[in-house]
Design a protein around this motif. Sequence first.
Motif, PDB file in Angstrom:
ATOM      1  N   GLY A 125       0.827  -1.188   0.000  1.00 19.36           N
ATOM      2  CA  GLY A 125       0.000   0.000   0.000  1.00 19.36           C
ATOM      3  C   GLY A 125       0.868   1.247   0.000  1.00 19.36           C
ATOM      4  N   PRO A 126       0.288   2.459  -0.014  1.00 15.27           N
ATOM      5  CA  PRO A 126      -1.154   2.724  -0.030  1.00 15.27           C
ATOM      6  C   PRO A 126      -1.758   2.468  -1.396  1.00 15.27           C
ATOM      7  CG  PRO A 126       0.051   4.779  -0.182  1.00 15.27           C
ATOM      8  CD  PRO A 126       1.080   3.716   0.022  1.00 15.27           C
ATOM      9  N   LEU A 127      -3.031   2.114  -1.408  1.00 11.47           N
ATOM     10  CA  LEU A 127      -3.730   1.738  -2.629  1.00 11.47           C
ATOM     11  C   LEU A 127      -5.030   2.532  -2.760  1.00 11.47           C
ATOM     12  CD1 LEU A 127      -3.244  -2.109  -2.228  1.00 11.47           C
ATOM     13  CD2 LEU A 127      -2.015  -0.646  -3.841  1.00 11.47           C
ATOM     14  N   GLY A 128      -5.508   2.659  -3.981  1.00 17.58           N
ATOM     15  CA  GLY A 128      -6.780   3.312  -4.243  1.00 17.58           C
ATOM     16  C   GLY A 128      -6.659   4.824  -4.339  1.00 17.58           C
ATOM     17  N   ASN A 129      -7.688   5.429  -4.943  1.00 11.80           N
ATOM     18  CA  ASN A 129      -7.671   6.883  -5.095  1.00 11.80           C
ATOM     19  C   ASN A 129      -8.012   7.606  -3.805  1.00 11.80           C
ATOM     20  OD1 ASN A 129     -10.392   6.128  -5.061  1.00 11.80           O
ATOM     21  ND2 ASN A 129     -10.984   7.478  -6.731  1.00 11.80           N
ATOM     22  N   GLY A 130      -8.835   6.997  -2.941  1.00 13.52           N
ATOM     23  CA  GLY A 130      -9.257   7.659  -1.719  1.00 13.52           C
ATOM     24  C   GLY A 130     -10.114   8.878  -2.017  1.00 13.52           C
ATOM     25  N   PHE A 131     -10.348   9.671  -0.983  1.00 15.56           N
ATOM     26  CA  PHE A 131     -11.076  10.922  -1.150  1.00 15.56           C
ATOM     27  C   PHE A 131     -10.043  11.979  -1.544  1.00 15.56           C
ATOM     28  CE2 PHE A 131     -13.570   8.369   1.795  1.00 15.56           C
ATOM     29  CZ  PHE A 131     -14.840   8.458   1.232  1.00 15.56           C
ATOM     30  N   CYS A 265     -12.512  -7.089  -8.750  1.00 11.01           N
ATOM     31  CA  CYS A 265     -13.185  -6.048  -7.986  1.00 11.01           C
ATOM     32  C   CYS A 265     -13.926  -5.049  -8.868  1.00 11.01           C
ATOM     33  CB  CYS A 265     -12.180  -5.306  -7.111  1.00 11.01           C
ATOM     34  SG  CYS A 265     -10.954  -4.363  -8.048  1.00 11.01           S
ATOM     35  N   VAL A 266     -14.283  -5.450 -10.083  1.00 14.83           N
ATOM     36  CA  VAL A 266     -14.899  -4.485 -10.987  1.00 14.83           C
ATOM     37  C   VAL A 266     -16.301  -4.091 -10.535  1.00 14.83           C
ATOM     38  CG1 VAL A 266     -13.560  -5.229 -12.986  1.00 14.83           C
ATOM     39  CG2 VAL A 266     -15.742  -6.332 -12.498  1.00 14.83           C
ATOM     40  N   ALA A 267     -16.649  -2.845 -10.823  1.00 12.13           N
ATOM     41  CA  ALA A 267     -17.980  -2.313 -10.537  1.00 12.13           C
ATOM     42  C   ALA A 267     -18.456  -1.544 -11.763  1.00 12.13           C
ATOM     43  CB  ALA A 267     -17.935  -1.395  -9.322  1.00 12.13           C
ATOM     44  N   THR A 281     -12.185  -1.248  -8.810  1.00  8.24           N
ATOM     45  CA  THR A 281     -12.273  -0.383  -7.640  1.00  8.24           C
ATOM     46  C   THR A 281     -10.927  -0.228  -6.929  1.00  8.24           C
ATOM     47  OG1 THR A 281     -12.978  -2.216  -6.219  1.00  8.24           O
ATOM     48  CG2 THR A 281     -14.702  -0.909  -7.251  1.00  8.24           C
ATOM     49  N   CYS A 282      -9.989  -1.123  -7.168  1.00 10.90           N
ATOM     50  CA  CYS A 282      -8.705  -1.020  -6.477  1.00 10.90           C
ATOM     51  C   CYS A 282      -7.812   0.058  -7.079  1.00 10.90           C
ATOM     52  CB  CYS A 282      -7.978  -2.362  -6.461  1.00 10.90           C
ATOM     53  SG  CYS A 282      -7.501  -2.986  -8.091  1.00 10.90           S
TER      54      CYS A 282
END
Length: 300
Positions: A125-131, A265-267, A281-282
Amino acid sequence: MPSDRSAVAGEESVPCYADGARVERVPIVAHRQVGTGTFRLRLDWPALAATARPGQFAMLRIAGRLDPLLARPLAVYETYDSPDAVDPRGDGAGRRYVDFLYLVHGKFTSALATLAPGAELDVWGPLGNGFSRVPAVGHLVLVAGGIGQPALLALGRAARARGTSRVTLCWGARSAGFLADADDFRRAGIEVHLATLDGSAGLRGTVVDLLDRLFDAGTAPGHVACCGPEPMMHAVARWTAARGIGCTVSLETPMACGVGICFTCVAPIRDPDGGWDYRRTCVEGPVFDAAAVVWEPGPG
């Protein structure tokens, strides 16, 4: 229907928020139960503590074990500069310890709950876009369902630090025992409103009932940030859309790799042109505009 824009290689540049992630083996420095089936885990992980943004997550795997084989994602909850700190101080400089909250549910978390300080985890990590942006509003409302609150604390702190006059947490759970460490939000200057389905703490009802109460009292949110079970987030998305209030959601889609390789993890996310496409989503989330998410009964 799906957009075909991403079918042509190289036509669309997709951000990958895993590019700055680091893979390490780190020790557990503290681990305790804080609620019904809820544990708080502290890791000595300076690289993550110094760089994680609100709403980002990490992948954790028990070192030296093949069962469970896959890592699991946990939202970064809080960072500290000492192993026994209770309340963060200052602007975050020098942080090296990272806390995660998790609910025991399944093989990985059941095994994780048995580990004592000194055990090691393989992490990345860190992973993802976050806020990625703190909404410029006078009243930011954080909405958590179940174990959704870890993704929201850092956002609330950042909003308060940047001058947001009012930050409110609306948190709903099955019963009082699942509302673990709500005082962390209060110490951060965040107003806390609780709801439980059985009425054992706060309002008897749901987070939508809490939102209704705020709205009826004339304290409507300027923006809502939400994390929790998908049906709850869908209900909050409908509530905000009906009132013209902006809403961002942190999806809790199951993940296996966290870096965009496995596509588990697709949405379904809407495109600006009105179509939709599956997004990982990751690496393209987990935070999305609630209005862009195709909630039900499925894409179409």
